[in-house]
Write a protein that holds these residues in place. Structure first.
Motif, PDB file in Angstrom:
ATOM      1  N   UNK A 296       0.860  -1.186   0.000  1.00  0.00           N
ATOM      2  CA  UNK A 296       0.000   0.000   0.000  1.00  0.00           C
ATOM      3  C   UNK A 296       0.892   1.230   0.000  1.00  0.00           C
ATOM      4  N   UNK A 297       0.506   2.234  -0.765  1.00  0.00           N
ATOM      5  CA  UNK A 297       1.258   3.488  -0.775  1.00  0.00           C
ATOM      6  C   UNK A 297       0.304   4.667  -0.698  1.00  0.00           C
ATOM      7  N   UNK A 298       0.799   5.723  -0.103  1.00  0.00           N
ATOM      8  CA  UNK A 298       0.100   7.003  -0.069  1.00  0.00           C
ATOM      9  C   UNK A 298       0.970   7.979  -0.838  1.00  0.00           C
ATOM     10  N   UNK A 299       0.370   8.696  -1.772  1.00  0.00           N
ATOM     11  CA  UNK A 299       1.100   9.691  -2.543  1.00  0.00           C
ATOM     12  C   UNK A 299       0.552  11.065  -2.191  1.00  0.00           C
ATOM     13  N   UNK A 300       1.463  11.973  -1.907  1.00  0.00           N
ATOM     14  CA  UNK A 300       1.111  13.359  -1.602  1.00  0.00           C
ATOM     15  C   UNK A 300       1.698  14.228  -2.713  1.00  0.00           C
ATOM     16  N   UNK A 301       0.862  15.031  -3.356  1.00  0.00           N
ATOM     17  CA  UNK A 301       1.346  15.886  -4.439  1.00  0.00           C
ATOM     18  C   UNK A 301       1.106  17.340  -4.066  1.00  0.00           C
ATOM     19  N   UNK A 302       2.125  18.136  -4.273  1.00  0.00           N
ATOM     20  CA  UNK A 302       2.038  19.578  -4.059  1.00  0.00           C
ATOM     21  C   UNK A 302       2.549  20.252  -5.311  1.00  0.00           C
ATOM     22  N   UNK A 303       2.189  21.508  -5.500  1.00  0.00           N
ATOM     23  CA  UNK A 303       2.666  22.185  -6.694  1.00  0.00           C
ATOM     24  C   UNK A 303       2.332  23.652  -6.700  1.00  0.00           C
ATOM     25  N   UNK A 304       2.829  24.308  -7.741  1.00  0.00           N
ATOM     26  CA  UNK A 304       2.595  25.737  -7.915  1.00  0.00           C
ATOM     27  C   UNK A 304       2.766  26.088  -9.383  1.00  0.00           C
ATOM     28  N   UNK A 305       2.132  27.155  -9.802  1.00  0.00           N
ATOM     29  CA  UNK A 305       2.407  27.714 -11.127  1.00  0.00           C
ATOM     30  C   UNK A 305       3.114  29.058 -10.971  1.00  0.00           C
ATOM     31  N   UNK A 306       3.636  29.288  -9.767  1.00  0.00           N
ATOM     32  CA  UNK A 306       4.477  30.459  -9.562  1.00  0.00           C
ATOM     33  C   UNK A 306       3.892  31.549  -8.686  1.00  0.00           C
ATOM     34  N   UNK A 307       2.617  31.431  -8.310  1.00  0.00           N
ATOM     35  CA  UNK A 307       2.019  32.440  -7.439  1.00  0.00           C
ATOM     36  C   UNK A 307       1.587  31.792  -6.128  1.00  0.00           C
ATOM     37  N   UNK A 308       1.447  32.604  -5.106  1.00  0.00           N
ATOM     38  CA  UNK A 308       0.999  32.078  -3.811  1.00  0.00           C
ATOM     39  C   UNK A 308      -0.387  31.466  -3.929  1.00  0.00           C
ATOM     40  N   UNK A 309      -1.286  32.110  -4.663  1.00  0.00           N
ATOM     41  CA  UNK A 309      -2.652  31.598  -4.759  1.00  0.00           C
ATOM     42  C   UNK A 309      -2.742  30.300  -5.553  1.00  0.00           C
ATOM     43  N   UNK A 310      -1.754  30.005  -6.398  1.00  0.00           N
ATOM     44  CA  UNK A 310      -1.768  28.744  -7.147  1.00  0.00           C
ATOM     45  C   UNK A 310      -0.986  27.639  -6.440  1.00  0.00           C
ATOM     46  N   UNK A 311      -0.350  27.946  -5.312  1.00  0.00           N
ATOM     47  CA  UNK A 311       0.471  26.962  -4.603  1.00  0.00           C
ATOM     48  C   UNK A 311      -0.408  26.071  -3.744  1.00  0.00           C
ATOM     49  N   UNK A 312      -0.202  24.757  -3.880  1.00  0.00           N
ATOM     50  CA  UNK A 312      -0.949  23.764  -3.120  1.00  0.00           C
ATOM     51  C   UNK A 312       0.021  22.912  -2.316  1.00  0.00           C
TER      52      UNK A 312
END
Length: 188
Positions: free
Chosen positions: A94-110
């Motif tokens: 079993x695996x858990x994957x955590x994805x984060x990202x951004x397109x360069x702005x604070x409001x687009x950062x997850x």
């Protein structure tokens, strides 16, 4: 939170990304000392992260919280997104994957974070965590920090019962480090 390095404050700056988290803990409960405490027989906490998705009710039943909303640490204005957790299997595990990202702005950062309220102080922890060097898509090079950590409650400044252990991966350097690095920082 007490920090020994300025770099630690950046630990969620571009997101937290961990693959294959399998966690087991054998611990003495907080508020006891190793000399006076009775050892816990068998695992005090075990989770193979075999869930159907981020809304699986067993996640909360087992004491986990998938962080949501906004707030630090990390980029001000970014969002913590439980929808960025996926669960599956790889090579029978079993695996858990955590994805984060951004397109360069604070409001687009997850950002992504999973945590438990039960805190351990003494004991043995075992986890398999795989950090990633390569983005899923888009250009490489962001100065992100990926981390796995254990923290006990900090009740007051210089609390002798406080403990923290951080493993922080910088795939593209940062904090004065030119290339990738894995930092381990016990704080006691």
């Amino acid at each position: 939170m007490i920090r020994s390095k300025a770099c630690s404050r950046l630990r969620a700056a571009a997101g937290l990304l961990a693959f294959g988290l399998v966690c087991a803990a054998l611990a003495v409960l907080p508020g006891t000392s190793p000399a006076s405490a009775q050892p816990v027989v068998g695992p005090a906490l075990f989770d193979d992260f075999d869930y159907t998705g981020y809304t699986d009710p067993r996640i909360a039943q087992r004491g986990w919280t998938l962080r949501s909303g906004q707030g630090g640490p990390g980029v001000p204005g970014a969002t913590w997104r439980p929808q960025n957790f996926t669960f599956g299997t790889e090579s029978g595990n079993s695996i858990m994957t955590m994805r984060s990202g951004t397109s360069g702005t604070a409001s687009s950062t997850q950002h992504t974070e999973i945590y438990r309220q039960r805190k351990f102080h003494y004991g043995t922890y075992a986890a398999r965590v795989r950090f990633s060097d390569v983005p899923i898509y888009g250009p490489d090079g962001d100065r992100m920090v990926q981390t796995f950590f254990t923290i006990s409650p900090l009740n007051h400044s210089m609390d002798p019962a406080y403990s923290e252990l951080d493993f922080e991966y910088l795939p593209n350097g940062g904090c004065g480090i030119p290339g990738s690095a894995l930092l381990a920082s016990p704080i006691k």
